[in-house]
Design a protein around this motif. Structure first.
Motif, PDB file in Angstrom:
ATOM      1  N   TYR A  40      30.910  36.052  23.435  1.00  6.37           N
ATOM      2  CA  TYR A  40      31.422  35.577  24.498  1.00  6.37           C
ATOM      3  C   TYR A  40      30.792  34.461  25.387  1.00  6.37           C
ATOM      4  CZ  TYR A  40      35.283  39.375  23.427  1.00  6.37           C
ATOM      5  OH  TYR A  40      35.951  39.918  22.877  1.00  6.37           O
ATOM      6  N   GLY A  41      30.011  33.175  25.044  1.00 12.76           N
ATOM      7  CA  GLY A  41      29.558  33.248  25.400  1.00 12.76           C
ATOM      8  C   GLY A  41      29.860  31.668  26.837  1.00 12.76           C
ATOM      9  N   LYS A  42      29.331  30.442  26.883  1.00 12.07           N
ATOM     10  CA  LYS A  42      30.434  29.662  27.723  1.00 12.07           C
ATOM     11  C   LYS A  42      30.925  28.997  27.018  1.00 12.07           C
ATOM     12  CE  LYS A  42      25.770  28.185  29.697  1.00 12.07           C
ATOM     13  NZ  LYS A  42      24.616  27.240  29.503  1.00 12.07           N
ATOM     14  N   SER A  43      32.012  29.674  26.670  1.00 15.42           N
ATOM     15  CA  SER A  43      33.343  29.244  25.884  1.00 15.42           C
ATOM     16  C   SER A  43      34.832  29.354  27.042  1.00 15.42           C
ATOM     17  CB  SER A  43      33.586  30.075  25.083  1.00 15.42           C
ATOM     18  OG  SER A  43      35.020  29.987  24.720  1.00 15.42           O
ATOM     19  N   LYS A  44      35.424  28.013  27.046  1.00 14.67           N
ATOM     20  CA  LYS A  44      36.624  27.244  28.213  1.00 14.67           C
ATOM     21  C   LYS A  44      37.287  28.611  27.537  1.00 14.67           C
ATOM     22  CE  LYS A  44      35.303  22.884  28.716  1.00 14.67           C
ATOM     23  NZ  LYS A  44      35.695  21.032  28.279  1.00 14.67           N
ATOM     24  N   THR A  45      37.450  29.388  26.111  1.00 12.01           N
ATOM     25  CA  THR A  45      38.697  30.278  26.177  1.00 12.01           C
ATOM     26  C   THR A  45      38.643  31.683  26.868  1.00 12.01           C
ATOM     27  OG1 THR A  45      38.433  30.020  24.231  1.00 12.01           O
ATOM     28  CG2 THR A  45      39.299  28.588  24.166  1.00 12.01           C
ATOM     29  N   ASN A  46      37.474  32.225  26.868  1.00 11.22           N
ATOM     30  CA  ASN A  46      36.826  33.101  27.279  1.00 11.22           C
ATOM     31  C   ASN A  46      36.412  33.072  28.799  1.00 11.22           C
ATOM     32  OD1 ASN A  46      37.322  35.121  24.994  1.00 11.22           O
ATOM     33  ND2 ASN A  46      36.138  34.054  24.220  1.00 11.22           N
ATOM     34  N   LYS A  47      37.575  33.415  29.912  1.00 10.35           N
ATOM     35  CA  LYS A  47      36.580  33.163  31.531  1.00 10.35           C
ATOM     36  C   LYS A  47      36.503  34.413  31.463  1.00 10.35           C
ATOM     37  CE  LYS A  47      39.186  28.668  32.331  1.00 10.35           C
ATOM     38  NZ  LYS A  47      39.439  27.721  32.975  1.00 10.35           N
ATOM     39  N   LEU A  48      35.343  35.167  31.788  1.00  8.87           N
ATOM     40  CA  LEU A  48      35.340  36.761  31.415  1.00  8.87           C
ATOM     41  C   LEU A  48      34.621  36.981  33.162  1.00  8.87           C
ATOM     42  CD1 LEU A  48      32.748  37.290  28.964  1.00  8.87           C
ATOM     43  CD2 LEU A  48      35.677  38.016  28.896  1.00  8.87           C
ATOM     44  N   THR A  49      35.834  37.369  34.082  1.00 13.74           N
ATOM     45  CA  THR A  49      36.402  38.144  35.240  1.00 13.74           C
ATOM     46  C   THR A  49      36.040  39.482  35.757  1.00 13.74           C
ATOM     47  OG1 THR A  49      38.125  37.979  35.422  1.00 13.74           O
ATOM     48  CG2 THR A  49      36.496  35.469  36.123  1.00 13.74           C
ATOM     49  N   ASN A  50      35.243  39.678  36.867  1.00 18.11           N
ATOM     50  CA  ASN A  50      35.260  41.586  37.497  1.00 18.11           C
ATOM     51  C   ASN A  50      35.924  41.760  38.591  1.00 18.11           C
ATOM     52  OD1 ASN A  50      33.633  42.577  39.040  1.00 18.11           O
ATOM     53  ND2 ASN A  50      33.998  43.800  37.001  1.00 18.11           N
ATOM     54  N   LYS A  51      37.159  41.439  38.875  1.00 16.79           N
ATOM     55  CA  LYS A  51      37.834  41.199  40.260  1.00 16.79           C
ATOM     56  C   LYS A  51      38.214  42.663  40.854  1.00 16.79           C
ATOM     57  CE  LYS A  51      40.242  38.483  37.830  1.00 16.79           C
ATOM     58  NZ  LYS A  51      42.292  37.683  37.708  1.00 16.79           N
ATOM     59  N   HIS A  52      38.090  41.991  42.127  1.00 14.79           N
ATOM     60  CA  HIS A  52      38.238  43.493  43.205  1.00 14.79           C
ATOM     61  C   HIS A  52      38.823  43.256  44.679  1.00 14.79           C
ATOM     62  CE1 HIS A  52      33.766  44.801  41.660  1.00 14.79           C
ATOM     63  NE2 HIS A  52      33.734  43.074  41.172  1.00 14.79           N
ATOM     64  N   ILE A  53      39.027  43.800  45.260  1.00 16.96           N
ATOM     65  CA  ILE A  53      40.151  43.602  46.209  1.00 16.96           C
ATOM     66  C   ILE A  53      39.533  44.519  47.549  1.00 16.96           C
ATOM     67  CG2 ILE A  53      42.512  44.130  47.229  1.00 16.96           C
ATOM     68  CD1 ILE A  53      43.044  43.991  44.777  1.00 16.96           C
ATOM     69  N   GLY A  54      38.891  44.024  48.409  1.00 16.30           N
ATOM     70  CA  GLY A  54      38.516  44.868  49.809  1.00 16.30           C
ATOM     71  C   GLY A  54      39.394  44.628  51.211  1.00 16.30           C
TER      72      GLY A  54
ATOM     73  N   THR B 201      42.011  38.528  64.460  1.00 15.17           N
ATOM     74  CA  THR B 201      43.165  39.162  65.397  1.00 15.17           C
ATOM     75  C   THR B 201      43.503  40.385  64.309  1.00 15.17           C
ATOM     76  OG1 THR B 201      44.665  37.762  65.050  1.00 15.17           O
ATOM     77  CG2 THR B 201      43.428  36.984  67.280  1.00 15.17           C
ATOM     78  N   ASP B 202      43.562  40.216  62.870  1.00 14.77           N
ATOM     79  CA  ASP B 202      43.995  41.135  61.981  1.00 14.77           C
ATOM     80  C   ASP B 202      43.499  41.842  60.869  1.00 14.77           C
ATOM     81  OD1 ASP B 202      45.888  42.370  61.456  1.00 14.77           O
ATOM     82  OD2 ASP B 202      47.480  41.818  61.842  1.00 14.77           O
ATOM     83  N   LYS B 203      43.778  42.069  60.313  1.00 12.49           N
ATOM     84  CA  LYS B 203      42.797  43.098  59.471  1.00 12.49           C
ATOM     85  C   LYS B 203      43.039  41.492  57.840  1.00 12.49           C
ATOM     86  CE  LYS B 203      43.065  47.290  57.869  1.00 12.49           C
ATOM     87  NZ  LYS B 203      43.990  48.006  56.735  1.00 12.49           N
ATOM     88  N   VAL B 204      41.861  41.564  57.594  1.00 15.82           N
ATOM     89  CA  VAL B 204      41.871  40.507  56.068  1.00 15.82           C
ATOM     90  C   VAL B 204      41.284  40.958  55.598  1.00 15.82           C
ATOM     91  CG1 VAL B 204      40.473  38.431  55.958  1.00 15.82           C
ATOM     92  CG2 VAL B 204      41.083  38.470  57.973  1.00 15.82           C
ATOM     93  N   ARG B 205      42.677  40.552  53.915  1.00 17.15           N
ATOM     94  CA  ARG B 205      42.152  40.779  52.773  1.00 17.15           C
ATOM     95  C   ARG B 205      40.737  39.680  52.128  1.00 17.15           C
ATOM     96  NH1 ARG B 205      46.191  42.167  47.696  1.00 17.15           N
ATOM     97  NH2 ARG B 205      44.795  41.348  45.675  1.00 17.15           N
ATOM     98  N   PHE B 206      40.215  40.016  51.177  1.00 16.76           N
ATOM     99  CA  PHE B 206      39.656  39.416  50.470  1.00 16.76           C
ATOM    100  C   PHE B 206      39.041  39.580  49.200  1.00 16.76           C
ATOM    101  CE2 PHE B 206      37.146  42.559  52.608  1.00 16.76           C
ATOM    102  CZ  PHE B 206      35.811  42.971  51.644  1.00 16.76           C
ATOM    103  N   ASP B 207      39.822  39.053  47.574  1.00 14.54           N
ATOM    104  CA  ASP B 207      39.266  38.735  46.218  1.00 14.54           C
ATOM    105  C   ASP B 207      38.432  38.697  45.592  1.00 14.54           C
ATOM    106  OD1 ASP B 207      41.560  40.438  47.192  1.00 14.54           O
ATOM    107  OD2 ASP B 207      43.034  38.545  45.846  1.00 14.54           O
ATOM    108  N   PRO B 208      37.141  39.559  45.863  1.00 17.04           N
ATOM    109  CA  PRO B 208      35.604  39.096  45.576  1.00 17.04           C
ATOM    110  C   PRO B 208      35.879  39.355  43.568  1.00 17.04           C
ATOM    111  CG  PRO B 208      35.321  40.809  46.667  1.00 17.04           C
ATOM    112  CD  PRO B 208      36.677  40.268  46.779  1.00 17.04           C
ATOM    113  N   VAL B 209      35.653  37.653  43.005  1.00 23.92           N
ATOM    114  CA  VAL B 209      35.671  37.769  41.806  1.00 23.92           C
ATOM    115  C   VAL B 209      33.911  37.459  41.190  1.00 23.92           C
ATOM    116  CG1 VAL B 209      36.734  36.786  39.717  1.00 23.92           C
ATOM    117  CG2 VAL B 209      37.918  37.028  42.044  1.00 23.92           C
ATOM    118  N   ILE B 210      33.617  38.343  39.821  1.00 27.07           N
ATOM    119  CA  ILE B 210      32.738  38.213  39.378  1.00 27.07           C
ATOM    120  C   ILE B 210      33.214  37.197  38.206  1.00 27.07           C
ATOM    121  CG2 ILE B 210      30.276  38.675  38.553  1.00 27.07           C
ATOM    122  CD1 ILE B 210      31.292  39.040  41.956  1.00 27.07           C
TER     123      ILE B 210
END
Length: 703
Positions: free
Chosen positions: A115-129, A97-106
């Motif tokens: 920077y491979g499969k390391s638990k200490t290097n969590k690489l992300t690309n963040k968005h807000i829609g 019934t109202d506007k929805v915010r969604f945040d895609p995270v790649i």
């Protein structure tokens, strides 16, 4: 023979040679679902506080009122490869019934930067829609790509000097490895209503290489028209003939009539109907009820909605060795060429201003820009803006800043040797000249000294200093500090595993980075670094006070990894407010200055760009569309207004950078206007939405 034709002929020959080796990459790529939402397997996604149901339309999501939720998708193999496409895109339908915010995270790995499969290097690309009720929307997730992955984009070699290249592949100093995408998460913040959303598609979207370039590269060049715009696409506001400039002026005249500025403002852009405090005739800071504010010269509350580069549209683009990029450029020895060429660069912006406003276009443009700022709810001219505002009638003025660049002599490529007396001499001369006639102007908001200087760390600074000759004042001061701490050269040798016979030999030796065990000197390096920071800020503050008494010293525009506890803590002793260039999605909970530092700050740079208006680079801040630029602007400013220490945000920048780059590769959709001075009205509409009401919002916000 025409030089441009010669270059073009040579280049076409080169293109023909390249076609065979690159043809496999340049196949036209169709949109492609990376996950089929209507037939999902349970091992392909996970949910947290979301009810997810597969339907023929996609994946139906339900989140209860007052709760947040998230859903995460994984590839069947280790990674998705997005290198052939511009975006990862998400199609959604909002049945709420109202506007929805969604945040895609790649999420991704970047093995080429280790920077491979390391638990200490969590690489992300963040968005807000944001998606309106009953709307179906395609949201494009921009992927700014790491330049170490350039081998994935063979077309890049044909577009030197450009961070963003035709097709929308962006290669920057850091970013995504699009060959190693390992997950897509979509977060839904809590709302005071039930959230009902259908995820219809998640797909690779838009070919990363222009179709014409793929089919016929020889016809693709030149790809920039005489106005400095991309030839091979259409968008709202594109200029194709000079008559459109006249129409643009007429449209803007109607805008000035329709929107007359914020009713909250006084002549400085302060809160006219708010409480009054001590009026000093200058801008200052004050903490009121646990919330920091600026106070304008008349004693009213002030919060700075600013913009960098205000009133300027004159950014040049290098032409030499890239003549085949451009069409319609004048010969250099013509009257037009002499006016708009400088060395090897052409100034499309200045040429477009002349086409639009005629003689004295730059003076006219300053007045128009001031009028626009009031119309858009922007009350401060930020860094690199027109600085002669003091020469205009007070009724036309707005608060403005002055920025001083002085790092010579240097200890690294972007930090001064503050112990060298010549640096203080240079800085004083620069300040004296820049502040002439402005020191007592009530509209002078504040003074920046330098931008994004490379503060480094105690150890990296020591390394820079010891690489200098014995004539370096910083090196002499460093050795003095070391002697005071360690007493003897033997103690120094033992600590860092060297064999210098005397302090004099150390002074004469240019020490390479790997010749010293720097970690062993951490304590003494910190002592020197602290002294260096103290000297920098104390010297700068004294000179600002000398030439602009009672005006605010507003910092050095810290950025990235170059802000730390030592330099921000010391800076806070001397600064009236701290300044940070922050290309973040939000700053409501910005971690600087630290909680131990009770001082106000401004965000001196932020922005969001998109790839839907003829530009190839978003800038460091990114958005899906022009609409999303506006949505993210409102969200950013509202978050800043809720931050009790934040007293302003300044958008970067007034105008887009050039389509082919301005020398450092930047060619972003960073502006509120294009390089043809076309206003992004959708963005401006969102700016007014919050900027006209900043004081009511901050006064009522719960912090």
């Amino acid at each position: 023979m025409n030089k441009a034709l010669t270059h073009r002929s040579f280049y076409i020959l080169g293109l023909i040679i390249l076609i065979t080796t690159l043809s496999s990459f340049y196949l036209i790529q169709e949109d492609e679902d990376i996950i089929h939402l209507s037939v999902l397997q349970e091992n392909q996604f996970t949910t947290d506080n979301i009810e997810a149901t597969s339907t023929t339309e996609g994946l139906s999501l339900f989140i209860k009122k007052g709760e947040k939720g998230k859903i995460t998708f994984h590839p069947n193999d280790d990674y998705w490869d997005i290198t052939t496409h511009k975006f990862i895109s998400i199609e959604l339908e909002n049945n709420s019934t109202d506007k929805v915010r969604f945040d895609p995270v790649i999420s991704y790995d970047n093995p080429r930067r280790k920077y491979g499969k390391s638990k200490t290097n969590k690489l992300t690309n963040k968005h807000i829609g944001y998606i309106n009720p009953k709307e179906t929307l395609i949201y494009n997730c921009v992927l700014i790509r790491d330049k170490v992955t350039v081998e994935d984009y063979p077309q890049a070699q044909e577009f030197p000097g450009m961070k963003g290249i035709p097709g929308g592949v962006i290669l920057n100093f850091a970013g995504v490895d699009a060959k190693h995408i390992k997950g897509i998460k979509i977060e839904f913040p809590s709302q005071e209503f039930e959230q009902k959303v259908v995820l219809k598609r998640i797909f690779k979207h838009k070919n990363a290489v222009p179709e014409l370039y793929t089919k016929n590269k020889a016809s693709f060049f030149p790809f920039i028209n005489k106005y400095g715009q991309y030839k091979h696409d259409e968008w709202v506001g594109k200029i194709t003939n000079d008559e459109q400039f006249k129409a643009a002026i007429e449209k803007e005249t109607l805008e000035f009539i329709k929107y007359t500025g914020s009713k909250e403002w006084n002549q400085f852009g302060g809160y006219s109907s708010g409480p009054s405090y001590e009026a000093t005739g200058s801008f200052r800071t004050q903490k009121i009820n646990n919330k920091w504010w600026l106070i304008d010269p008349t004693g009213h509350l002030f919060w700075s909605t600013g913009i960098n580069g205000a009133g300027k549209l004159s950014v040049s683009t290098p032409v030499s060795d890239r003549e085949h990029f451009f069409e319609g450029l004048p010969e250099r020895d013509t009257e037009e060429g002499k006016q708009f060429y400088k060395k090897g660069a052409y100034n499309h912006g200045a040429a477009n201003l002349y086409r639009k406003y005629g003689e004295n276009s730059e003076l006219k443009y300053t007045e128009i820009s001031l009028q626009r700022m009031k119309n858009w709810g922007l009350n401060t001219l930020g860094g690199w803006s027109v600085e002669n505002i003091n020469e205009f009638d007070e009724s036309k003025r707005l608060p403005y800043t002055v920025i001083i660049h002085e790092t010579s002599p240097e200890i690294n490529d972007k930090f001064p040797d503050v112990f060298d007396p010549q640096w203080e001499v240079n800085l004083e001369e620069n300040l004296k000249n820049k502040l002439y006639g402005k020191g007592n102007d009530p509209f002078l908001f504040g003074i920046y000294i330098n931008n994004e200087i490379h503060w480094g760390t105690p150890n990296s600074t020591a390394s820079d200093v010891l690489s200098k000759s014995k004539l370096s004042y910083a090196k002499q001061e460093y050795i003095r500090v070391v002697k005071e701490e360690l007493k003897t050269i033997e103690a120094f040798n033992t600590l860092v595993e060297t064999s210098f016979e005397s302090w004099q030999e150390l002074a004469k030796t240019r020490i390479a980075k790997n010749d010293i065990k720097w970690s062993a000197l951490e304590e003494v390096n910190t002592t020197f670094y602290t002294l260096m920071c103290e000297t920098y800020f104390k010297t700068s503050k004294n000179l600002v006070s000398k030439y602009a008494p009672n005006k605010m010293y507003i910092g050095c525009r810290w950025h990235g990894k170059h802000k730390n506890k030592i330099n921000t803590t010391i800076g806070a002793k001397y600064l009236d407010l701290l300044s940070f260039n922050a290309y973040e999605n939000e700053v409501e909970f910005y971690p600087y200055p630290s909680k131990e530092i009770d001082k106000p700050f401004i965000i001196s740079e932020f922005n969001f760009g998109a790839l839907d208006a003829g530009k190839f680079f978003t800038g460091l801040g990114y958005a899906s569309t022009q609409r999303n630029r506006g949505e993210k602007y409102v969200n950013f400013v509202e978050g800043a207004l809720r931050n009790p220490k934040c007293v302003g945000v300044h958008w970067f920048m007034w105008a887009n950078s050039t389509t082919a780059g301005k020398g450092n590769g930047e060619n972003a959709n960073c502006g509120v206007v294009s390089m043809t001075d076309q206003i992004y009205y959708e963005l401006v509409g969102y700016m007014r939405k919050i900027n006209y009401h900043i004081y009511n919002y901050r006064s009522s916000a719960e912090l």
